[in-house]
Design an enzyme around this catalytic site. Structure first.
Site, PDB file in Angstrom:
ATOM      1  N   HIS A 170      69.741  58.873  15.660  1.00 24.17           N
ATOM      2  CA  HIS A 170      70.565  59.098  14.179  1.00 24.17           C
ATOM      3  C   HIS A 170      69.913  59.676  13.240  1.00 24.17           C
ATOM      4  O   HIS A 170      70.153  60.553  12.822  1.00 24.17           O
ATOM      5  CB  HIS A 170      71.155  57.559  13.861  1.00 24.17           C
ATOM      6  CG  HIS A 170      72.228  57.016  14.381  1.00 24.17           C
ATOM      7  ND1 HIS A 170      72.128  56.587  15.797  1.00 24.17           N
ATOM      8  CD2 HIS A 170      73.394  56.980  14.120  1.00 24.17           C
ATOM      9  CE1 HIS A 170      73.165  56.136  16.168  1.00 24.17           C
ATOM     10  NE2 HIS A 170      74.061  56.461  15.340  1.00 24.17           N
TER      11      HIS A 170
ATOM     12  N   HIS B 231      65.693  49.807  13.863  1.00 21.53           N
ATOM     13  CA  HIS B 231      64.353  50.689  13.963  1.00 21.53           C
ATOM     14  C   HIS B 231      63.592  50.008  12.975  1.00 21.53           C
ATOM     15  O   HIS B 231      63.851  49.321  12.016  1.00 21.53           O
ATOM     16  CB  HIS B 231      64.851  52.288  13.622  1.00 21.53           C
ATOM     17  CG  HIS B 231      65.529  52.945  14.725  1.00 21.53           C
ATOM     18  ND1 HIS B 231      65.170  53.515  15.678  1.00 21.53           N
ATOM     19  CD2 HIS B 231      67.090  53.256  14.694  1.00 21.53           C
ATOM     20  CE1 HIS B 231      66.005  54.050  16.406  1.00 21.53           C
ATOM     21  NE2 HIS B 231      67.138  53.970  15.768  1.00 21.53           N
TER      22      HIS B 231
END
Ligand SMILES: CC(C)=CCC/C(C)=C/CC/C(C)=C/CC/C(C)=C/COP(=O)(O)O
Length: 294
Positions: free
Chosen positions: A213, A255
């Protein structure tokens, strides 16, 4: 019947290993205290006479060692020590300056990522913001971007528009390819506090480095800034969107900070590749042949 607890390789853990590994902060947990153990592994690998099993076990927190084949079961005090590691593996624990710097960075990364993962679950401190974070997740997902670009490409009635959209498609596919290859090579596990409830994923998306992303957000915003004439407030919004998409990855617990930082860097560099290889009816006529025939 409840299934037995498993180690990071998916092997069943013994009762003692299972109970010790389930506490937050334990090496196999990979959670709250992971950063703490990274620091401890430095100390323990330096101190004379320290049980090398501990050092090895703690090293298993590192993304590289998680791939390793040594089992976590059988590491309790009453059990036989695991077989000695090959020479190469032991050298990894040498306290070289670079090793210490990398381990410290990793420890800070894990600690900061855990701290910032405030939307990782419904019960997290900012759990109520989770729907908004998931909306941001969709805004940076590959599928809407790919479908939107394909739709625009087939509806476009100007050559300039088609050229830009063809390159946007190339950029998106290049990003998917590079992120997939790096994830498959690095194989860093997602943070332990992440809930794997993401909208459409590929098999490599069980890995977290780099953030797809973040790379897409950086790539798209650089692309938009360079190819769409926008008013200043919209340009600021574009950059802000990319930054917030990256931040939301850490807040959702998807993440670690370094995954997102590298993702931004990768996306930024990918735009340079796209710009360098810019496709046009002159240098890639085959790609535009569909419209030439109309
Ligand atoms: C439509 C065309 C031309 C090709 C399709 C190519 C393809 C295989 C698309 C898959 C898109 C997809 C599922 C992307 C995954 C996006 C994702 C979940 C990334 C993970 O992001 P991260 O930030 O968590 O690393």
């Amino acid at each position: 019947m409840p299934s037995p607890r498993r180690n990071t390789e998916g092997r069943p853990l013994s009762a003692s290993a299972s109970s010790s590994s389930s506490s937050p902060g334990s090496p196999a947990h990979g959670g709250g205290g992971a950063g703490r153990f990274e620091f401890q592994s430095l100390l323990s690998s330096r101190a004379p006479g320290v049980d090398s099993t501990c050092a090895r076990l703690r090293a298993s927190e590192s993304p590289v060692y998680r791939r390793g084949s040594f089992p976590l079961a059988g590491t309790g005090p009453s059990q036989a020590p695991p077989p000695a590691l090959p020479e190469d593996d032991r050298m990894d624990l040498n306290p070289s300056f670079l090793g210490i710097a990398l381990r410290s960075l990793l420890a800070i990364d894990l600690w900061l990522s855990k701290k910032l993962g405030v939307c990782a679950g419904e019960n997290s401190s900012w759990g109520s913001m989770r729907p908004l974070m998931k909306l941001l997740e969709i805004s940076g997902h590959g599928i809407p971007w790919l479908l939107g670009t394909l739709y625009g490409l087939f509806r476009s009635d100007s050559w300039a528009g088609r050229e830009v959209l063809m390159n946007l498609l190339f950029a998106l596919l290049l990003d998917l390819l590079l992120v997939t290859v790096i994830k498959a090579l690095v194989r860093r596990r997602r943070p332990a506090h992440n809930q794997m409830d993401m909208f459409v994923t590929l098999s490599v998306d069980k890995y977290s480095f780099p953030s797809g992303h973040a790379s897409r957000a950086a790539l798209m915003s650089r692309f938009i800034l360079n190819h769409l004439v926008l008013a200043i407030p919209l340009r600021v919004l574009t950059v802000l969107w990319a930054f917030i998409v990256g931040l939301s990855r850490v807040m959702l617990g998807r993440h670690n900070v370094t995954d997102v930082a590298f993702g931004f860097f990768l996306g930024y560099m990918q735009y340079s590749i796209v710009d360098y290889c810019w496709l046009s009816p002159h240098n890639a006529p085959a790609l535009f042949v569909l419209w030439n025939q109309q």
